[in-house]
Design a protein around this motif. Structure first.
Motif, short mmCIF file in Angstrom:
data_model
loop_
_atom_site.label_atom_id
_atom_site.label_comp_id
_atom_site.label_asym_id
_atom_site.label_seq_id
_atom_site.Cartn_x
_atom_site.Cartn_y
_atom_site.Cartn_z
N ASP A 1 0.85 -1.19 0.00
CA ASP A 1 0.00 0.00 0.00
C ASP A 1 0.89 1.24 0.00
OD1 ASP A 1 -2.16 1.77 0.38
OD2 ASP A 1 -3.13 0.42 1.81
N SER A 2 0.24 2.39 0.00
CA SER A 2 0.95 3.64 0.28
C SER A 2 1.15 3.69 1.79
CB SER A 2 0.13 4.84 -0.17
OG SER A 2 -0.08 4.76 -1.56
N ILE A 3 2.35 4.08 2.21
CA ILE A 3 2.69 3.99 3.64
C ILE A 3 3.40 5.25 4.10
CG2 ILE A 3 4.25 2.79 5.26
CD1 ILE A 3 3.60 0.22 3.68
N LEU A 4 3.03 5.70 5.30
CA LEU A 4 3.84 6.67 6.03
C LEU A 4 4.45 5.88 7.17
CD1 LEU A 4 3.45 10.25 7.11
CD2 LEU A 4 3.71 8.57 8.92
N VAL B 1 1.10 18.33 11.42
CA VAL B 1 2.35 18.07 10.69
C VAL B 1 2.25 16.75 9.91
CG1 VAL B 1 3.78 16.91 12.46
CG2 VAL B 1 4.85 18.42 10.78
N ILE B 2 1.51 15.78 10.45
CA ILE B 2 1.27 14.53 9.71
C ILE B 2 0.49 14.85 8.43
CG2 ILE B 2 0.02 12.33 9.75
CD1 ILE B 2 2.54 12.21 11.43
N GLN B 3 -0.56 15.67 8.54
CA GLN B 3 -1.35 16.03 7.35
C GLN B 3 -0.49 16.76 6.32
OE1 GLN B 3 -4.35 18.27 9.44
NE2 GLN B 3 -5.67 16.48 9.76
N THR B 4 0.37 17.65 6.78
CA THR B 4 1.27 18.38 5.87
C THR B 4 2.17 17.41 5.11
OG1 THR B 4 1.28 20.32 7.32
CG2 THR B 4 3.13 20.11 5.79
N ILE B 5 2.70 16.41 5.81
CA ILE B 5 3.59 15.43 5.18
C ILE B 5 2.80 14.56 4.19
CG2 ILE B 5 5.02 13.39 5.61
CD1 ILE B 5 5.81 14.80 8.31
#
Length: 194
Positions: free
Chosen positions: A89-92, A105-109
């Motif tokens: 999947d797409s992953i952070l 900051v998570i949303q910004t990234i």
């Protein structure tokens, strides 16, 4: 997108009696990181990668109904590689030792995620780290400035065949919320001034 929190390290550089991710900053730091990901509303699921190196951390995560992916704990890269193979999947991915992380900051990234790029590491400049009194051993030169890895990456694991010869992309985001990883006692002491 899946949020992965790396929570299986030994934390040996801290030289603590207890596990590093259980250090308190309003609540255990690992829970703070997981809540930041949850509150961002960016992820279909959040998974903590644990290992035999951190049994108390794993127990705390299980008590808080956090999905666990258990690894052998050989090392960060090996543990992450196993997780990336499992979640196509797409992953952070983020370290579990970032006490200033928050949903904004998570949303910004996440908003900077480009699925065409297999691996994008988030960097901060040396200038930012120096200004807040942090030292890092993991530096590179990017855009003609000395930068440091934050422990956060955006990954399209669907495109990964092997971690060898992987083209890495970089985003510089000078924000103290992602600059502070708890690697030393001095880093933890800095929290009281943050």
């Amino acid at each position: 997108m899946i949020g992965i929190v790396m929570a299986g390290g030994k934390g040996t550089r801290m030289n603590l009696d207890n596990e590093k991710l259980l250090l308190e900053y309003k609540k255990p730091i690992v829970l703070h990181v997981i809540d930041s990901l949850k509150n961002s509303n960016c992820f279909s699921k959040i998974v903590a990668v644990t290992s035999p190196n951190s049994p108390k951390t794993k127990k705390l995560l299980e008590e808080n109904n956090i999905e666990i992916f258990d690894t052998s704990g050989i090392g960060y890269v090996e543990d992450l590689n196993l997780a990336l193979q499992k979640f196509n999947d797409s992953i952070l991915v983020t370290s579990g030792d970032m006490p200033l992380l928050d949903k904004k900051v998570i949303q910004t990234i996440v908003n900077q995620y480009d699925p065409q790029k297999i691996w994008t590491s988030v960097l901060v400049t040396d200038k930012l780290l120096t200004s807040i009194g942090i030292q890092s051993n993991y530096s590179i030169t990017h855009n003609e400035q000395k930068c440091h890895f934050t422990g956060i990456s955006l990954i399209n694991s669907k495109k990964i065949n092997s971690l060898e010869n992987l083209e890495e992309n970089y985003i510089i985001l000078d924000d103290k919320r992602i600059a502070l990883n708890l690697n030393t006692k001095q880093d933890y002491d800095l929290l009281s001034t943050a």
